[in-house]
Design an enzyme around this catalytic site. Sequence first.
Site, PDB file in Angstrom:
ATOM      1  N   ASN A 120       0.806  -1.217   0.000  1.00  0.00           N
ATOM      2  CA  ASN A 120       0.000   0.000   0.000  1.00  0.00           C
ATOM      3  C   ASN A 120       0.838   1.266   0.000  1.00  0.00           C
ATOM      4  OD1 ASN A 120      -2.836  -1.005   0.176  1.00  0.00           O
ATOM      5  ND2 ASN A 120      -2.063  -1.979   2.032  1.00  0.00           N
ATOM      6  N   ASP A 121       2.034   1.214   0.573  1.00  0.00           N
ATOM      7  CA  ASP A 121       2.874   2.404   0.648  1.00  0.00           C
ATOM      8  C   ASP A 121       3.396   2.795  -0.732  1.00  0.00           C
ATOM      9  OD1 ASP A 121       3.664   4.358   2.396  1.00  0.00           O
ATOM     10  OD2 ASP A 121       5.465   3.334   3.074  1.00  0.00           O
ATOM     11  N   ASP A 122       4.024   1.847  -1.433  1.00  0.00           N
ATOM     12  CA  ASP A 122       4.510   2.139  -2.781  1.00  0.00           C
ATOM     13  C   ASP A 122       3.360   2.524  -3.705  1.00  0.00           C
ATOM     14  OD1 ASP A 122       7.548   1.488  -3.445  1.00  0.00           O
ATOM     15  OD2 ASP A 122       6.900   0.159  -1.845  1.00  0.00           O
TER      16      ASP A 122
ATOM     17  N   HIS B 255      -0.311   7.764   4.097  1.00  0.00           N
ATOM     18  CA  HIS B 255      -0.003   7.845   2.668  1.00  0.00           C
ATOM     19  C   HIS B 255      -1.206   7.430   1.818  1.00  0.00           C
ATOM     20  CE1 HIS B 255       4.602   7.598   3.479  1.00  0.00           C
ATOM     21  NE2 HIS B 255       4.162   8.837   3.478  1.00  0.00           N
TER      22      HIS B 255
END
Length: 648
Positions: free
Chosen positions: A389-391, A466
């Site tokens: 999920n971050d990338d 994010h």
Amino acid sequence: MTTTADDAPREKGPLPAAEEEAARRAVRRAADHLLSRRHTGGWWEEEFTTDVSYDAHDLFLRHVLGILDERVATAGGRWIRSQQSADGSWPLVFGGAGHLGTTVQAYVALRLAGHRPDEDHMGRCAAWVREQGGVAAAPLEAHVWLAMCGLWCWDDLPEIPPEIIALPTWAPLNIYAFSSIMRQALVSLGVISAYRPVQPVPFGIDELFVPSDGTPVRPVSAPITRWAGVFQRANTVLRAGRRITPRAVRRIATNMCARWLLERQETDGSWGACTPITTWVTLALHLHGYAPDHPVLKAALRFLDESASWPEDDMRKLRTVRSPVWDTGLAVTALLDAGLDAGHPALVGAADWLLARQSDRPGDWTARRPRLAPGGWAFQFHNRTYPDNDDTSEVVLALLRIEHPDRARVDDAVRDAVRWCLGMQSADGGWAAFDVDNASALPGKLPFFDFGEYCVDAPTADITAHVVEMLAAAGMADDPRTRRAVQWLLGRQEDDGAWFGRWGVNHVYGTGCVLPALIAAGTPCGHPAVRRAVTWLTSVQNDDGGWGEDWESYADPGRVGRGPSVPSQTAWALLALLAAGERDSAAVRSGVRWLTGRQTDDGTWEEPEFTGVLVPRAVACRYGYYRHVFPLMALGRYVHRRDAAATR
């Protein structure tokens, strides 16, 4: 201490014209530097660094497989030796205290590389290890490798039954109850534990043990009312069980483990494009009957060879992982913040490169979301099995701002990514890195790993922030799922006003992620949570105008928000304060001066510190671009007034 953002009006106001111009020059030089570092294929990537334990693992693997050649051993030993501290130990982070597990493994690796115990640096190391309690006090990972080298007893290690692979997904301790990284290691260790390999080394390490007075040491049993006591007794049962388990049953289990691992090998030969995990899997498959010249292991060993860099002709270091997707997403955002035209060829080329790497196949996340179609991005070049999920959020934030000639293609990719991220929202409203609803306390109680609560992948403030920022940029700030996540973030604010940072050090990172997300999602700058965060950030600003937080803050609450000023951490604080409308505050002015005053002649910043995290308290990392992209973002937003005060 510098003045806070809530000081009297006389303390507020823009920088003097000369200093404003200095900040603009710094942005231009930093943007030019970043553009010059772009790879011809369209991406950005800088070195990702961890401690030397994984270099040691690489030598251990080659020893157990019987393929350790003298050149690799000698060169690897030189790199490990170059990272030794003056007291004889090896730390987890640059300039940090020695770590017993890393130091024991580094010492044994140097012995494999031909270093003698009577050499000065080896003697200092052995003395330091004994002072820390000796090999017996080292973490579990070190003991596993020592057992494979004939230097520790397998009977003194916890049993990891390969039959765990057969537990259904509803079972409390099935493999999907562990985080994605721990899961691959767990399945591999189940195979390794079944075979208990021993490839003796031609030396002993008595010098690393604390001398005994001859009194027998009996293990202390923990009370049955505690988890440690429960699992001690369960381990006794499992150890007895290995002697009576039919060979056919164990063979079926190890076959299932091997099949599960083989299904997850990436096109580059790795598992998760990560050298530590690839090392464990390679060893497990070898023990299960795969020879080093088998195509599966040949590809894996080729990946490990290609992961090595040679900073000097006679020195070899292993890259733990590569981070091109993450680096590229951040680089694009930094250049856009710096004022680069959104249709610049470098940005369009980066978008094309990123679009080609969107995940298009199911991964382990389908264990809990079987009907969710793929759409995320992973961290590395080749890792379609474990997007995160971050990338995904950072890539979407970058793509949304690029003026791409094929807008429909970008919109389709963004739509799929947003859908995937929304499908990965946990029941409590937050987001984790790789999994969904993976927050059981039980895996961290098992004696299989030393990582405690980080054996699972629970939602965190930085990841959730994010995703929220991405959803707001995609026009979904008012979506009920975004609002639930905002409430989740507000509920995780700590009493002092900060947020914990899971994937970056530490509260400065967490707060630097959350404040911009809250503001992007419509939280007013005057909201009490925003004001508490601003107060906390200004209270921990250093006298020199920068910010820093020590890695030890994960273990020592007294170090939260405290440490020498560091470019990336200073930038995180500035990004948060700018989002909160504090552009003309004394704190921001001081932080901007600190960054502009420390820019190097070639337009970047120096930062040897480790400000990234893989496992709090256990595995730190240094992103080579953090020192550059985040200061460029902060200064770019400052000079172009991309803050709440200018947009509201």
